[in-house]
Enzyme design. Structure first.
Site, mmCIF file in Angstrom:
data_model
loop_
_atom_site.group_PDB
_atom_site.id
_atom_site.type_symbol
_atom_site.label_atom_id
_atom_site.label_comp_id
_atom_site.label_asym_id
_atom_site.label_seq_id
_atom_site.Cartn_x
_atom_site.Cartn_y
_atom_site.Cartn_z
ATOM 1 C CD GLU A 503 -3.414 -1.040 2.186
ATOM 2 O OE1 GLU A 503 -3.434 -0.666 2.359
ATOM 3 O OE2 GLU A 503 -4.014 -2.238 1.520
HETATM 4 C C1 LIG Z 1 3.126 -9.660 0.990
HETATM 5 C C2 LIG Z 1 2.467 -8.393 -0.208
HETATM 6 C C3 LIG Z 1 1.190 -7.441 -0.795
HETATM 7 C C4 LIG Z 1 1.296 -7.404 -1.630
HETATM 8 N N1 LIG Z 1 -0.719 -7.210 -2.023
HETATM 9 C C5 LIG Z 1 -0.936 -7.087 -2.568
HETATM 10 C C6 LIG Z 1 -2.712 -7.177 -3.925
HETATM 11 O O1 LIG Z 1 -3.106 -7.635 -2.764
HETATM 12 N N2 LIG Z 1 -2.750 -6.164 -4.455
HETATM 13 C C7 LIG Z 1 -1.333 -5.835 -5.890
HETATM 14 O O2 LIG Z 1 -1.500 -5.118 -6.633
HETATM 15 N N3 LIG Z 1 -0.599 -5.489 -4.966
HETATM 16 C C8 LIG Z 1 -0.005 -6.452 -3.810
HETATM 17 N N4 LIG Z 1 1.286 -5.633 -3.562
HETATM 18 C C9 LIG Z 1 3.010 -5.324 -4.390
HETATM 19 C C10 LIG Z 1 3.253 -3.892 -3.502
HETATM 20 O O3 LIG Z 1 1.820 -2.964 -3.248
HETATM 21 C C11 LIG Z 1 3.839 -3.701 -4.151
HETATM 22 O O4 LIG Z 1 5.170 -5.201 -3.667
HETATM 23 C C12 LIG Z 1 4.444 -2.383 -3.740
HETATM 24 O O5 LIG Z 1 3.669 -1.411 -4.295
HETATM 25 C C13 LIG Z 1 5.965 -1.690 -4.244
HETATM 26 O O6 LIG Z 1 6.048 -2.459 -5.180
HETATM 27 P P1 LIG Z 1 7.171 -2.994 -5.986
HETATM 28 O O7 LIG Z 1 7.510 -4.416 -4.812
HETATM 29 O O8 LIG Z 1 7.870 -3.989 -6.984
HETATM 30 O O9 LIG Z 1 9.040 -2.529 -5.039
HETATM 31 P P2 LIG Z 1 9.325 -0.982 -6.166
HETATM 32 O O10 LIG Z 1 8.262 -0.126 -7.013
HETATM 33 O O11 LIG Z 1 10.641 -1.617 -6.720
HETATM 34 O O12 LIG Z 1 10.151 -0.042 -5.200
HETATM 35 C C14 LIG Z 1 11.645 -0.637 -4.416
HETATM 36 C C15 LIG Z 1 11.569 0.776 -3.691
HETATM 37 O O13 LIG Z 1 12.214 1.650 -4.168
HETATM 38 C C16 LIG Z 1 11.204 2.876 -3.385
HETATM 39 N N5 LIG Z 1 10.591 3.855 -4.250
HETATM 40 C C17 LIG Z 1 10.102 3.689 -5.616
HETATM 41 N N6 LIG Z 1 10.032 4.719 -6.747
HETATM 42 C C18 LIG Z 1 10.437 5.835 -5.717
HETATM 43 C C19 LIG Z 1 10.538 6.843 -5.595
HETATM 44 N N7 LIG Z 1 9.635 7.685 -6.490
HETATM 45 N N8 LIG Z 1 10.906 7.803 -4.700
HETATM 46 C C20 LIG Z 1 11.802 7.332 -3.637
HETATM 47 N N9 LIG Z 1 12.210 6.240 -3.419
HETATM 48 C C21 LIG Z 1 11.089 4.822 -4.313
HETATM 49 C C22 LIG Z 1 10.183 1.979 -3.251
HETATM 50 O O14 LIG Z 1 9.504 2.705 -1.291
HETATM 51 C C23 LIG Z 1 10.914 0.861 -2.363
HETATM 52 O O15 LIG Z 1 12.081 0.492 -1.264
HETATM 53 C C24 LIG Z 1 1.741 -6.759 -2.646
HETATM 54 C C25 LIG Z 1 2.864 -6.869 -1.868
HETATM 55 C C26 LIG Z 1 3.428 -8.039 -0.977
HETATM 56 C C27 LIG Z 1 4.675 -7.898 -1.043
#
Ligand SMILES: Cc1cc2nc3c(=O)[nH]c(=O)nc-3n(C[C@H](O)[C@H](O)[C@H](O)COP(=O)(O)OP(=O)(O)OC[C@H]3O[C@@H](n4cnc5c(N)ncnc54)[C@H](O)[C@@H]3O)c2cc1C
Length: 818
Positions: A503
């Site tokens: 989220e």
């Molecule tokens: C257990 C689990 C349950 C989930 N459930 C759902 C679900 O039900 N439905 C769904 O749609 N999604 C779900 N998600 C997805 C979740 O919302 C994403 O993991 C999240 O949005 C982050 O995306 P990412 O993991 O690809 O990280 P990335 O987007 O690759 O981010 C990596 C890091 O970069 C940072 N970052 C990225 N952009 C910036 C910026 N502009 N400035 C500073 N920092 C930045 C982030 O904060 C993070 O620390 C789930 C994820 C997990 C792990």
């Protein structure tokens, strides 16, 4: 010379009063006019100086008070500059910005928060029906959960728990009663999740999802009547299990960049040719997907052949897809940090569905991002803050007691300063977490959708949980590390990065969302200025820009004088109109609010659109706003709970900690501000006496350590609604053990003193209590109590061990040691 100095002092003092009190422009102009008149009549200066004063006065007073001149000479040219430096904004950013409401964040952004507004907001409360659910259904559910077996042996909730969850409406807390749901308040939803999280992080995650951003909420807000009538009763009684799929391998934090598509085309549906859409997607990380019977899907909708209208690229759209359709792959699982809540990927290949599968029907095509942002705007304040607060509550409940019963060097470890410090931090932190969680949920129940406050709550409560989790583990030592049925901390600790990531991952939330949204949205004038600058009707744009600009300038002058005066006087004279033992914290927030808005305005003015990219600076501004929010929530909680005097150390610790961090964020912000002369002026206005605000004292921390490691009203209140199980369970044992440990401390002291004075000598191999009884130092009842405490302590500090074959899903056949 002396009289000139006097006139100067009157001028500076008068200006300070006028700006501090935010006196309207016209009255201010008249007061300055009076000053110049009096100076002309009684002043001793030369005539040329008096004339100069009149010239300067008229040069300023006339243009700023005559609207037509002001627009032509001041606002018009500034509007042209503003249009050039205004940050560019994508539609998705604009949607995020427009969603939700401005609440207490707006007051903190005013430089002069109206405390009555906050304190008059009714104390968040749950109904008797909701309380009964907590005491009965949630209590029963917690009793059915065995987190060790769930996480290690079954990798799932047992079937009877799934049935119980569905049949008792755990998945239907946000669904109205007319559809068969529980229709709980946001606060009750949060309390339920928090209590479950004191027992099982896995189950809490499962229950959170259907009650947060997902099909039910989207349908309730945007669904057609037909969609609501079909799905909501099925979601309420558990016939359908929902999930919502937004995240894709190449679109995580930047979720708006999803490539998953829906193309409007003709196809066969139930034997007839219809206009529908052909969907292709590749999603991952989707909670509940492996067991979902209704898949909420976000994708971009295209209509290249104009089958439904003139638009070709509609943008992000949300639809509900039955997962049994040909082309849908679903069912495989991820394994999120050993917490086996159902979470997995899903793909769709040329899945054809009717257009009325779009949530809200065709009129809602392309509105998906806004819909998601509006739901998340409030929802962020519930699921993750609740789950992590619950886990932290368990951490404080057990760690406080553990530190009292666990002895090293012949003393309860709570007696060591190092542990005392950690316990103090844990108690103060949990108080802040509970305060933020309940205040924000309470605001939602009052009809707010406070997007910035929800982002603050998600970000900071989960970060604070990480702190509490680390502290709980450290105090428990090896006991927290060895996993098994006796370990009540390990799985919750493992789950924290999940809450940090989902989220809106915290780094992104801190760096982009809190201030990025907060600055523009909650600031009294910036959004008005931006809207005016974007307006193509020149006259209207100029009128609106002019009004906002002069309001903004007045605010900036006022905040400069307020920040300086309150820094010089430690905010002693700012009125908060509340007679409470915590009055000084309100005054400090008043001071920091003015300083924060001043710094924020300076950053926007000098950096313009570049501020968005200077994340380290905007994150610190966001932190300042957040710390004021946290401290406000703490103060409100104290009032809402009827100012229990014994809770004061918790309140003071939490406020001090937040405000000290705020001061340090401001210091780092100024230290790294690129325009050094502006930074110097700001530092003079904000810290004329240096950084005077101190972190919580050791004594304050010690008082909290005592509160949470001894039985009492504060400990009860702070850890209320922690599931403990019966008195034989690993957590349940603490109640009796803590009461005994507290009662027996003077007895143990008596024994130690008797030993020191030589009255008692303990023969090798003899039990201490038995020897003390024999020597008449303690009586038979005390001996029995000591033996019981020892027995309980042995059980509490015990950890699990396993036959090698019990660990690992595919153990090697060869024994580990030949
Ligand atoms: C257990 C689990 C349950 C989930 N459930 C759902 C679900 O039900 N439905 C769904 O749609 N999604 C779900 N998600 C997805 C979740 O919302 C994403 O993991 C999240 O949005 C982050 O995306 P990412 O993991 O690809 O990280 P990335 O987007 O690759 O981010 C990596 C890091 O970069 C940072 N970052 C990225 N952009 C910036 C910026 N502009 N400035 C500073 N920092 C930045 C982030 O904060 C993070 O620390 C789930 C994820 C997990 C792990």
């Amino acid at each position: 010379m002396l009289t000139a100095l006097l006139w100067l002092l009157v001028f500076i003092g008068g200006s300070l009063v006028l700006t501090y009190q935010r006196v309207p422009l016209l009255i201010t102009t008249l007061v300055y006019c009076l000053y110049v008149v009096v100076y002309t009549v009684v002043g001793t200066g030369p005539d040329w100086l008096k004339l100069l004063f009149w010239v300067i006065y008229l040069l300023i007073a006339v243009p700023v008070n005559v609207p037509s001149l002001r627009r032509a000479w001041i606002s018009g040219p500034l509007l042209r500059i503003f249009r050039k430096i205004m940050p560019e904004m994508s539609q998705t950013e604009a949607d995020a910005l427009e969603s939700g409401t401005v609440w207490w964040d707006g007051e903190l952004f005013s430089g002069r928060p109206n405390w009555r507004r906050l304190l008059n907001t009714p104390a968040p409360k749950i109904s008797s029906e909701e309380q009964a659910f907590l005491d009965n259904e949630v209590e029963t559910l917690c009793g059915m959960l065995d987190e060790w077996k769930i996480t290690h042996e079954w990798c799932d909730l047992p079937p009877e728990v799934w049935v119980y969850l569905k049949s008792k409406g755990f998945f239907a807390m946000i669904i109205p009663k007319r559809y068969g749901g529980r229709e709980f308040s946001a606060l009750a939803n949060s309390e339920v999740l928090a209590k479950i999280a004191t027992r099982s992080a896995t189950c809490a995650s499962i229950v959170a999802v259907p009650n947060s951003l997902g099909p039910a909420e989207l349908l309730l807000r945007y669904g057609t009547e037909q969609q609501k009538d079909h799905y909501l009763p099925r979601l309420a009684d558990g016939t359908d299990v929902p999930c919502f799929a937004l995240t894709a391998p190449d679109a995580g934090s930047d979720a708006a960049s999803i490539k998953d598509s829906g193309v409007v085309c003709k196809g066969m549906w139930e034997g007839k040719e219809i206009v529908g859409m052909r969907l292709n997607w590749d999603k991952r990380y989707i909670t509940l997907a492996p067991v979902a019977t209704v898949l909420g899907l976000a994708f971009r909708l295209y209509d290249p052949d104009h089958l439904v209208g003139k638009t070709e690229d509609y943008g992000i759209t949300c639809a509900l897809i039955p997962p049994h359709l040909p082309g849908v792959s679903i069912g495989r699982r991820h394994f999120p940090l050993n917490l086996p809540f159902q979470n997995g990927p899903t793909q769709g290949k040329d899945v054809f569905v009717p257009l009325d599968f779009i949530i809200g029907g065709l009129p809602r095509a392309g509105h998906g991002w806004r819909m998601l942002m509006e739901c998340l705007g409030a929802g962020r304040a519930i699921s993750l803050p609740s789950n992590t607060t619950g886990a932290s509550r368990l951490g404080v409940y057990t760690t406080g007691a553990y530190a009292r019963v666990r002895k090293q060097f012949h003393l309860p470890i709570a007696r060591f300063d190092g542990i005392d410090e950690v316990l103090g931090r844990m108690g103060g932190t949990l108080y802040a977490m509970e305060a933020v969680r309940t205040m924000t949920a309470g605001a939602i129940d009052q009809g707010e959708a406070p997007a910035v406050c929800a982002a603050i709550s998600k970000l900071h409560v989960t970060e604070l949980a990480r702190q509490v989790g680390n502290d709980a583990m450290d105090v428990h030592g090896g006991k927290g590390i060895q996993l098994g049925p006796r370990n009540y901390l390990g799985r919750g600790y493992q789950s924290i990065p999940i809450a940090i990531t989902v989220e809106g991952a915290n780094i992104l939330t801190r760096n982009l969302m809190v201030y990025g949204q907060g600055a523009i949205r909650a600031h009294p004038y910036v959004l008005k200025e931006m809207r005016a600058a974007a307006d193509e009707d020149h006259t209207r744009a100029l009128n609106e820009f002019d009004a906002a600009l002069f309001g903004h300038i007045g605010l900036a002058f006022s905040n400069a004088s307020r920040a300086l005066w309150m820094a010089l006087t430690s905010a002693r004279f700012t009125r908060v109109h509340i007679a409470t033992p915590t009055e000084r914290y309100y005054q400090h927030i008043n001071r920091f609010s003015a300083a924060f808005v001043l710094a924020s305005d300076a950053a926007m003015l000098t950096l313009g659109g570049a501020l968005k990219k200077k994340e380290k600076l905007s994150a610190r501004l966001g932190d300042m706003l957040s710390y004021m929010y946290i401290a406000s929530a703490v103060l409100k909680r104290y009032e809402d709970q009827g100012r229990p005097p014994e809770d004061l150390p918790l309140v003071e610790y939490a406020c001090r900690d937040a405000l000290y961090r705020l001061q340090e964020s401001m210091h780092s912000f100024l230290r790294n501000f690129p325009n050094r002369s502006v930074a110097w002026v700001l530092r003079f206005l904000i810290f004329p006496r240096g950084r005077m605000y101190s972190a919580p004292s050791d004594e304050m921390g010690h008082q909290i350590a005592e509160l949470i490691s001894l039985p009492g009203a504060s400990r009860e209140r702070l850890t209320r609604n922690t599931y403990t199980g019966d008195h034989h369970s690993p957590v349940g044992m603490f109640k009796e053990a803590l009461e005994l440990a507290a009662r027996l401390e003077p007895v143990e002291r008596r024994i130690r003193e008797a030993e020191k004075s030589g009255k008692l000598s303990i023969a090798r191999g003899m039990a201490v209590a038995a020897a003390a009884q024999q020597a008449g130092v303690i009586d038979a009842k005390e001996t029995a109590d000591l033996a019981r405490l020892e027995e309980l302590t042995r059980e509490i500090v015990a950890v699990d061990d396993f036959d090698p074959s019990e660990l690992g899903t595919h153990p090697f056949n060869t024994p580990a040691r030949a």
